[in-house]
Motif scaffolding. Structure first.
Motif, PDB file in Angstrom:
ATOM      1  N   PHE A  41      99.408 -39.899  76.108  1.00 10.49           N
ATOM      2  CA  PHE A  41      98.737 -38.626  75.841  1.00 10.49           C
ATOM      3  C   PHE A  41      98.407 -37.893  77.136  1.00 10.49           C
ATOM      4  CE2 PHE A  41      96.849 -39.978  71.439  1.00 10.49           C
ATOM      5  CZ  PHE A  41      98.119 -39.905  70.888  1.00 10.49           C
ATOM      6  N   GLY A  42      98.006 -38.635  78.154  1.00  8.74           N
ATOM      7  CA  GLY A  42      97.708 -38.001  79.436  1.00  8.74           C
ATOM      8  C   GLY A  42      98.935 -37.334  80.034  1.00  8.74           C
ATOM      9  N   ALA A  43     100.065 -38.027  79.978  1.00  7.99           N
ATOM     10  CA  ALA A  43     101.303 -37.464  80.525  1.00  7.99           C
ATOM     11  C   ALA A  43     101.756 -36.243  79.735  1.00  7.99           C
ATOM     12  CB  ALA A  43     102.398 -38.527  80.512  1.00  7.99           C
ATOM     13  N   ALA A  44     101.397 -36.183  78.449  1.00  8.06           N
ATOM     14  CA  ALA A  44     101.782 -35.050  77.603  1.00  8.06           C
ATOM     15  C   ALA A  44     100.802 -33.888  77.702  1.00  8.06           C
ATOM     16  CB  ALA A  44     101.887 -35.513  76.148  1.00  8.06           C
ATOM     17  N   GLY A  45      99.751 -34.041  78.503  1.00  9.84           N
ATOM     18  CA  GLY A  45      98.775 -32.968  78.668  1.00  9.84           C
ATOM     19  C   GLY A  45      97.816 -32.823  77.502  1.00  9.84           C
ATOM     20  N   ILE A  46      97.689 -33.858  76.698  1.00  5.82           N
ATOM     21  CA  ILE A  46      96.792 -33.835  75.541  1.00  5.82           C
ATOM     22  C   ILE A  46      95.389 -34.230  75.992  1.00  5.82           C
ATOM     23  CG2 ILE A  46      96.253 -35.037  73.368  1.00  5.82           C
ATOM     24  CD1 ILE A  46      99.350 -35.262  73.025  1.00  5.82           C
ATOM     25  N   ASP A  47      94.381 -33.505  75.510  1.00  7.45           N
ATOM     26  CA  ASP A  47      93.011 -33.860  75.885  1.00  7.45           C
ATOM     27  C   ASP A  47      92.093 -34.077  74.692  1.00  7.45           C
ATOM     28  OD1 ASP A  47      92.666 -31.281  75.006  1.00  7.45           O
ATOM     29  OD2 ASP A  47      92.051 -30.471  76.955  1.00  7.45           O
ATOM     30  N   ASP A  48      92.609 -33.912  73.469  1.00  2.62           N
ATOM     31  CA  ASP A  48      91.790 -34.159  72.281  1.00  2.62           C
ATOM     32  C   ASP A  48      92.605 -34.933  71.262  1.00  2.62           C
ATOM     33  OD1 ASP A  48      93.118 -31.446  72.093  1.00  2.62           O
ATOM     34  OD2 ASP A  48      92.497 -31.706  70.008  1.00  2.62           O
ATOM     35  N   VAL A  49      91.943 -35.860  70.577  1.00  2.00           N
ATOM     36  CA  VAL A  49      92.628 -36.819  69.702  1.00  2.00           C
ATOM     37  C   VAL A  49      91.858 -36.975  68.398  1.00  2.00           C
ATOM     38  CG1 VAL A  49      93.447 -39.206  69.475  1.00  2.00           C
ATOM     39  CG2 VAL A  49      93.464 -38.089  71.729  1.00  2.00           C
ATOM     40  N   LEU A  50      92.590 -37.024  67.293  1.00  6.57           N
ATOM     41  CA  LEU A  50      92.036 -37.410  66.000  1.00  6.57           C
ATOM     42  C   LEU A  50      92.392 -38.873  65.778  1.00  6.57           C
ATOM     43  CD1 LEU A  50      90.821 -36.921  63.157  1.00  6.57           C
ATOM     44  CD2 LEU A  50      93.088 -36.088  62.445  1.00  6.57           C
ATOM     45  N   GLU A  51      91.372 -39.743  65.709  1.00  2.00           N
ATOM     46  CA  GLU A  51      91.628 -41.152  65.435  1.00  2.00           C
ATOM     47  C   GLU A  51      91.281 -41.464  63.990  1.00  2.00           C
ATOM     48  OE1 GLU A  51      90.689 -45.770  66.716  1.00  2.00           O
ATOM     49  OE2 GLU A  51      89.619 -44.165  67.765  1.00  2.00           O
ATOM     50  N   LEU A  52      92.221 -42.046  63.276  1.00  2.95           N
ATOM     51  CA  LEU A  52      92.032 -42.428  61.879  1.00  2.95           C
ATOM     52  C   LEU A  52      91.812 -43.932  61.800  1.00  2.95           C
ATOM     53  CD1 LEU A  52      94.931 -40.322  60.284  1.00  2.95           C
ATOM     54  CD2 LEU A  52      92.547 -39.644  60.658  1.00  2.95           C
ATOM     55  N   GLY A  53      90.828 -44.354  61.006  1.00  9.65           N
ATOM     56  CA  GLY A  53      90.532 -45.775  60.892  1.00  9.65           C
ATOM     57  C   GLY A  53      89.946 -46.322  62.181  1.00  9.65           C
ATOM     58  N   ALA A  54      88.960 -45.635  62.725  1.00 11.56           N
ATOM     59  CA  ALA A  54      88.429 -45.968  64.051  1.00 11.56           C
ATOM     60  C   ALA A  54      87.557 -47.213  64.058  1.00 11.56           C
ATOM     61  CB  ALA A  54      87.624 -44.790  64.598  1.00 11.56           C
ATOM     62  N   ALA A  60      88.110 -45.513  70.326  1.00 10.97           N
ATOM     63  CA  ALA A  60      87.566 -44.159  70.470  1.00 10.97           C
ATOM     64  C   ALA A  60      86.721 -44.053  71.735  1.00 10.97           C
ATOM     65  CB  ALA A  60      86.738 -43.787  69.244  1.00 10.97           C
ATOM     66  N   LEU A  61      85.893 -45.056  71.973  1.00  9.10           N
ATOM     67  CA  LEU A  61      85.055 -45.046  73.168  1.00  9.10           C
ATOM     68  C   LEU A  61      85.905 -45.141  74.434  1.00  9.10           C
ATOM     69  CD1 LEU A  61      82.257 -47.414  71.855  1.00  9.10           C
ATOM     70  CD2 LEU A  61      82.016 -44.964  72.321  1.00  9.10           C
ATOM     71  N   TYR A  62      86.946 -45.957  74.387  1.00  8.43           N
ATOM     72  CA  TYR A  62      87.835 -46.069  75.547  1.00  8.43           C
ATOM     73  C   TYR A  62      88.522 -44.733  75.836  1.00  8.43           C
ATOM     74  CZ  TYR A  62      91.784 -47.486  78.437  1.00  8.43           C
ATOM     75  OH  TYR A  62      92.715 -47.579  79.445  1.00  8.43           O
ATOM     76  N   LEU A  63      89.026 -44.076  74.797  1.00 10.44           N
ATOM     77  CA  LEU A  63      89.658 -42.762  74.977  1.00 10.44           C
ATOM     78  C   LEU A  63      88.675 -41.770  75.586  1.00 10.44           C
ATOM     79  CD1 LEU A  63      91.577 -42.633  71.590  1.00 10.44           C
ATOM     80  CD2 LEU A  63      92.667 -42.544  73.834  1.00 10.44           C
ATOM     81  N   ALA A  64      87.438 -41.799  75.088  1.00  8.41           N
ATOM     82  CA  ALA A  64      86.430 -40.874  75.617  1.00  8.41           C
ATOM     83  C   ALA A  64      86.119 -41.177  77.078  1.00  8.41           C
ATOM     84  CB  ALA A  64      85.162 -40.952  74.772  1.00  8.41           C
ATOM     85  N   ARG A  65      86.069 -42.455  77.441  1.00 10.81           N
ATOM     86  CA  ARG A  65      85.813 -42.829  78.839  1.00 10.81           C
ATOM     87  C   ARG A  65      86.916 -42.311  79.765  1.00 10.81           C
ATOM     88  NH1 ARG A  65      85.344 -48.415  76.734  1.00 10.81           N
ATOM     89  NH2 ARG A  65      83.239 -48.601  75.875  1.00 10.81           N
ATOM     90  N   GLN A  66      88.116 -42.173  79.213  1.00 11.93           N
ATOM     91  CA  GLN A  66      89.253 -41.674  80.012  1.00 11.93           C
ATOM     92  C   GLN A  66      89.323 -40.152  80.028  1.00 11.93           C
ATOM     93  OE1 GLN A  66      90.685 -44.226  81.638  1.00 11.93           O
ATOM     94  NE2 GLN A  66      89.193 -45.388  80.419  1.00 11.93           N
ATOM     95  N   GLY A  67      88.335 -39.479  79.416  1.00 17.73           N
ATOM     96  CA  GLY A  67      88.259 -38.032  79.477  1.00 17.73           C
ATOM     97  C   GLY A  67      88.720 -37.285  78.240  1.00 17.73           C
ATOM     98  N   PHE A  68      89.160 -37.997  77.205  1.00 17.56           N
ATOM     99  CA  PHE A  68      89.605 -37.337  75.984  1.00 17.56           C
ATOM    100  C   PHE A  68      88.411 -36.986  75.092  1.00 17.56           C
ATOM    101  CE2 PHE A  68      93.164 -39.860  77.396  1.00 17.56           C
ATOM    102  CZ  PHE A  68      94.274 -39.059  77.154  1.00 17.56           C
ATOM    103  N   SER A  69      88.542 -35.898  74.352  1.00 14.61           N
ATOM    104  CA  SER A  69      87.630 -35.613  73.249  1.00 14.61           C
ATOM    105  C   SER A  69      88.208 -36.280  72.009  1.00 14.61           C
ATOM    106  CB  SER A  69      87.499 -34.098  73.024  1.00 14.61           C
ATOM    107  OG  SER A  69      86.902 -33.481  74.152  1.00 14.61           O
ATOM    108  N   VAL A  70      87.377 -37.023  71.297  1.00 14.12           N
ATOM    109  CA  VAL A  70      87.860 -37.831  70.178  1.00 14.12           C
ATOM    110  C   VAL A  70      87.073 -37.502  68.918  1.00 14.12           C
ATOM    111  CG1 VAL A  70      88.346 -40.159  69.356  1.00 14.12           C
ATOM    112  CG2 VAL A  70      88.352 -39.690  71.817  1.00 14.12           C
ATOM    113  N   HIS A  71      87.799 -37.189  67.849  1.00 11.27           N
ATOM    114  CA  HIS A  71      87.178 -37.082  66.534  1.00 11.27           C
ATOM    115  C   HIS A  71      87.601 -38.323  65.760  1.00 11.27           C
ATOM    116  CE1 HIS A  71      85.263 -35.474  63.040  1.00 11.27           C
ATOM    117  NE2 HIS A  71      86.377 -35.530  62.339  1.00 11.27           N
ATOM    118  N   ALA A  72      86.652 -39.231  65.536  1.00  5.56           N
ATOM    119  CA  ALA A  72      86.937 -40.524  64.922  1.00  5.56           C
ATOM    120  C   ALA A  72      86.529 -40.518  63.459  1.00  5.56           C
ATOM    121  CB  ALA A  72      86.188 -41.625  65.660  1.00  5.56           C
TER     122      ALA A  72
END
Length: 219
Positions: A41-54, A60-72
């Protein structure tokens, strides 16, 4: 075998109880899939993620620590309560939102508004093949053109395959939990009308899995 609705309710109750009994049911460390997906996702320039079945949010917390916005999302309120508490404790509640949702129902986002969807070990839960097809169509609907979908599932090469009680329709049960093992044929069936980027076998602990990457066509 129970009807689809009965099975769904029974599994929701089973997972709710499991999360209530074990605060770190899946462990505190992120999955191997999450670590790999962050790089993609980082290489693709994505900064927000929808996680299903979190679940309780280890990925979700790991993604957020790496700078992503996460809707879990998850269908267990107990799991989501833990996720919210951990996000607040780590100061990540500005990057993580959590909502109760059963993916058998239509996904909340509007058409073409999501950049990336991530689902670790969700699709091999207690879904009929028809429910799987419906879910993948919903994911395709909410993704923007060119948006990415990464998911992981148990492989039929896993040592647990064939050792659980058969429920029909490819589903099996053990210790009250119901799931499905995927072969490559089912993965390709669900990738119809997608751009399939890869079906990658991998191993995590003793489990053998597939990691699947696919994109919604840009046009």
């Amino acid at each position: 075998m129970k009807t689809g609705q009965e099975l769904a309710r029974a599994q929701q109750d089973r997972w709710q109880a499991a999360y209530e009994q074990n605060r770190w049911l899946h462990g505190a460390e992120p999955s191997a899939a999450a670590r790999w997906t962050v790089r993609l996702f980082g290489a693709a320039g994505i900064d927000d993620v929808l996680e299903l079945g979190a679940g309780h949010g280890r990925d979700a917390l790991y993604l957020a620590r790496q700078g992503f916005s996460v809707h879990a999302t998850d269908f267990s309120e107990s799991a989501l309560d833990q996720l919210r508490r951990e996000a607040q404790a780590e100061g990540l509640d500005d990057r993580v939102t959590a909502a109760l949702h059963d993916v058998r129902d239509p996904l909340p986002p509007a058409d073409g508004t999501v950049n990336a969807v991530y689902a670790n070990l969700l699709l091999n839960m207690a879904f009929s093949r028809a429910e799987l097809r419906s879910l993948v169509l919903e994911i395709r609907r909410v993704l923007r053109p060119g948006g990415l979908f990464v998911y992981t599932v148990w492989s039929t090469d896993d040592t647990g395959y064939g050792r659980c009680e058969d429920l029909g329709d490819g589903l099996a049960t053990k210790d009250g939990f119901v799931g499905r093992y995927f072969d490559e044929g089912l993965v390709r069936e669900l990738a119809d009308r997608w751009e399939l980027g890869g079906i990658e076998p991998y191993q995590e602990d003793s489990r053998r899995l597939f990691r699947i990457t696919q994109a919604k066509p840009a046009a």
